[in-house]
Design a protein around this motif. Structure first.
Motif, short mmCIF file in Angstrom:
data_model
loop_
_atom_site.label_atom_id
_atom_site.label_comp_id
_atom_site.label_asym_id
_atom_site.label_seq_id
_atom_site.Cartn_x
_atom_site.Cartn_y
_atom_site.Cartn_z
N VAL A 4 4.02 -5.55 -20.16
CA VAL A 4 4.75 -5.62 -18.90
C VAL A 4 6.24 -5.82 -19.19
CG1 VAL A 4 4.97 -6.78 -16.68
CG2 VAL A 4 2.72 -6.63 -17.80
N GLU A 5 7.04 -4.85 -18.83
CA GLU A 5 8.48 -4.94 -19.09
C GLU A 5 9.31 -4.69 -17.84
OE1 GLU A 5 9.56 -3.67 -23.35
OE2 GLU A 5 8.00 -2.24 -22.76
N ASN A 6 8.65 -4.45 -16.71
CA ASN A 6 9.35 -4.18 -15.46
C ASN A 6 9.18 -5.36 -14.51
OD1 ASN A 6 6.62 -2.91 -15.76
ND2 ASN A 6 6.73 -2.97 -13.53
N SER A 7 9.93 -5.34 -13.42
CA SER A 7 9.81 -6.39 -12.41
C SER A 7 8.49 -6.27 -11.66
CB SER A 7 10.97 -6.30 -11.41
OG SER A 7 12.20 -6.54 -12.06
N ILE A 8 8.04 -7.39 -11.13
CA ILE A 8 6.81 -7.46 -10.35
C ILE A 8 7.20 -7.89 -8.94
CG2 ILE A 8 4.56 -8.60 -10.15
CD1 ILE A 8 5.02 -9.24 -13.23
N VAL A 9 6.52 -7.36 -7.94
CA VAL A 9 6.82 -7.70 -6.55
C VAL A 9 5.56 -8.22 -5.88
CG1 VAL A 9 7.66 -6.88 -4.33
CG2 VAL A 9 8.65 -5.97 -6.43
N LEU A 10 5.68 -9.41 -5.29
CA LEU A 10 4.63 -9.99 -4.47
C LEU A 10 4.95 -9.69 -3.02
CD1 LEU A 10 2.23 -11.86 -3.79
CD2 LEU A 10 3.79 -13.81 -4.04
N GLU A 11 4.09 -8.87 -2.39
CA GLU A 11 4.29 -8.48 -1.00
C GLU A 11 3.40 -9.32 -0.10
OE1 GLU A 11 6.40 -6.41 0.21
OE2 GLU A 11 6.95 -4.94 -1.31
N ASP A 12 4.02 -10.00 0.89
CA ASP A 12 3.28 -10.76 1.88
C ASP A 12 3.69 -10.26 3.26
OD1 ASP A 12 1.66 -12.68 3.02
OD2 ASP A 12 2.60 -14.39 2.06
N LEU A 13 3.10 -10.83 4.30
CA LEU A 13 3.38 -10.34 5.65
C LEU A 13 4.85 -10.46 6.01
CD1 LEU A 13 0.34 -11.69 7.73
CD2 LEU A 13 0.73 -9.37 6.89
N ASN A 14 5.45 -11.59 5.67
CA ASN A 14 6.81 -11.86 6.16
C ASN A 14 7.87 -11.93 5.07
OD1 ASN A 14 5.95 -12.13 8.92
ND2 ASN A 14 5.07 -14.12 8.35
N TYR A 26 2.57 -21.09 -8.99
CA TYR A 26 1.74 -20.98 -7.79
C TYR A 26 2.64 -20.55 -6.62
CZ TYR A 26 -2.04 -23.86 -9.92
OH TYR A 26 -3.05 -24.37 -10.70
N PHE A 27 2.45 -19.35 -6.12
CA PHE A 27 3.23 -18.87 -4.98
C PHE A 27 2.49 -19.16 -3.68
CE2 PHE A 27 4.79 -16.27 -8.48
CZ PHE A 27 6.15 -16.26 -8.25
N ALA A 28 3.19 -19.73 -2.71
CA ALA A 28 2.61 -19.94 -1.39
C ALA A 28 2.55 -18.61 -0.65
CB ALA A 28 3.46 -20.94 -0.61
N VAL A 29 1.40 -18.33 -0.02
CA VAL A 29 1.22 -17.07 0.70
C VAL A 29 0.67 -17.36 2.09
CG1 VAL A 29 0.88 -15.76 -1.42
CG2 VAL A 29 -1.12 -16.65 -0.18
N SER A 30 0.83 -16.38 3.00
CA SER A 30 0.32 -16.54 4.36
C SER A 30 -1.20 -16.60 4.35
CB SER A 30 0.79 -15.38 5.24
OG SER A 30 0.30 -14.13 4.74
N SER A 31 -1.82 -15.75 3.53
CA SER A 31 -3.26 -15.77 3.26
C SER A 31 -3.49 -14.83 2.09
CB SER A 31 -4.08 -15.30 4.46
OG SER A 31 -5.45 -15.22 4.10
N GLU A 35 -5.68 -12.80 1.53
CA GLU A 35 -6.13 -11.47 1.93
C GLU A 35 -5.00 -10.60 2.49
OE1 GLU A 35 -9.23 -12.64 4.59
OE2 GLU A 35 -10.75 -12.70 3.00
N ASN A 36 -3.82 -11.21 2.72
CA ASN A 36 -2.69 -10.46 3.26
C ASN A 36 -1.78 -9.87 2.20
OD1 ASN A 36 -3.46 -11.17 5.87
ND2 ASN A 36 -2.07 -12.92 5.98
N ILE A 37 -1.96 -10.27 0.94
CA ILE A 37 -0.92 -9.97 -0.06
C ILE A 37 -1.32 -8.79 -0.96
CG2 ILE A 37 -0.24 -12.38 -0.06
CD1 ILE A 37 -1.46 -12.54 -2.92
N SER A 38 -0.31 -8.25 -1.61
CA SER A 38 -0.52 -7.29 -2.69
C SER A 38 0.54 -7.53 -3.75
CB SER A 38 -0.45 -5.84 -2.18
OG SER A 38 0.84 -5.54 -1.69
N ILE A 39 0.21 -7.14 -4.98
CA ILE A 39 1.13 -7.30 -6.11
C ILE A 39 1.40 -5.93 -6.69
CG2 ILE A 39 1.47 -8.33 -8.38
CD1 ILE A 39 -0.51 -10.55 -7.50
N LYS A 40 2.67 -5.57 -6.76
CA LYS A 40 3.08 -4.26 -7.25
C LYS A 40 3.86 -4.44 -8.56
CE LYS A 40 3.60 -2.71 -2.44
NZ LYS A 40 2.28 -2.06 -2.37
#
Length: 275
Positions: free
Chosen positions: A200-210, A153-158, A160-165
């Motif tokens: 899935v064999e590559n890294s994943i990035v969780l993008e948040d506001l900060n 469980y990742f803590a996020v700002s909200s 609706e602010n995040i994206s996963i690449k």
């Protein structure tokens, strides 16, 4: 390192010059990780149960030896997250990295649920990165099928602010409809989402506001992405009505097509690094 208790649950508290963490002996469950001078990386419900026999809501539950409802003879996500693990090693010789090893072995209790002889080691390194390694050893005379996940469980700002690449063009099973699709673009959220990505064999990035979080897995070709959204969140235990806004689950897994058959005297290692 200190041993402390919340209600009836004993946990280990780690503090070094890089980070802090808390790990419950029930489930070897990491429920807090925070780098120095930063916000916590992991989400923990304000109303989570800290009771023997109940899984903690948040952090990194260990789903083992079954993910989801894969094995109808077991409770959802298996039994490891509600069993007592043993802390067998703690190395704090490096002021910036603390390494702990927890072990779960078969017992009369486990064999009544899942009749195999096994040893599971969970090795945690707490520092500027959080490194988790789950090693399963088949000590039985028969092979067994393993599905599992580090249900982070990742803590996020909200939400609706995040994206996963990093999951673009990957095939996924939509667990809400049981239909298969391919991911188009980054993942964003405006409704309930429960998907198991394959290949899935590559890294994943969780993008948040900060901040951005990099998730690097090995021993795994499947990743679960989940958020319950409004209606399901309201029905779930140890959740408040708007808890869904505060987290996203990105789970390093061996699930569905990525299940593993472990032969006698063989082992499998699922590993993830969060940075």
């Amino acid at each position: 390192m200190q041993r402390k208790i919340i209600n009836d649950l004993e946990y280990i508290e780690i503090r070094n010059q890089a980070a802090t963490a808390r790990i419950a002996l029930q489930g070897a469950h990491i429920f807090h990780y925070q780098r120095a001078n930063e916000a916590p990386l992991l989400w923990l419900s304000d109303v989570s149960d800290f009771e023997i026999g109940k899984a903690i809501r948040g952090g990194v539950p260990i789903c083992w030896p079954s993910f989801g409802n894969n094995n109808p003879q077991l409770a959802q996500h298996g039994f490891a997250r509600v069993m007592m693990w043993q802390l067998v090693n703690a190395d704090e010789s490096n002021p910036y990295i603390s390494e702990l090893t927890f072990v779960l072995e078969d017992s009369q209790q486990s064999r009544a649920l899942w009749n195999y002889k096994f040893r599971v080691e969970f090795i945690v390194k707490v520092g500027l990165v959080l490194e988790m390694e789950l090693k399963t050893v088949n000590l039985d005379t028969a092979p067994f099928t393993l599905t599992q996940a580090l249900h982070t469980y990742f803590a996020v700002s909200s939400i609706e602010n995040i994206s996963i690449k990093g999951l673009e063009e990957k095939k996924y099973l939509d667990a809400l409809t049981l239909q298969e699709h391919f991911q188009e673009g980054s993942i964003t959220f405006d409704q309930e989402l429960d998907r198991v990505y394959q290949g899935v064999e590559n890294s994943i990035v969780l993008e948040d506001l900060n901040r951005s979080v990099n998730i690097q897995n090995s021993g795994s070709k499947s990743v679960v992405v989940w958020n319950p959204w409004i209606e399901k969140c309201a029905r779930m235990s140890a959740m408040q009505a708007e808890s869904y806004k505060e987290f996203v689950c990105i789970e390093s897994a061996n699930a569905y097509e990525d299940k593993r058959i472990i032969q006698p005297n063989q082992e499998h290692i699922l590993k993830t690094i969060l940075s």
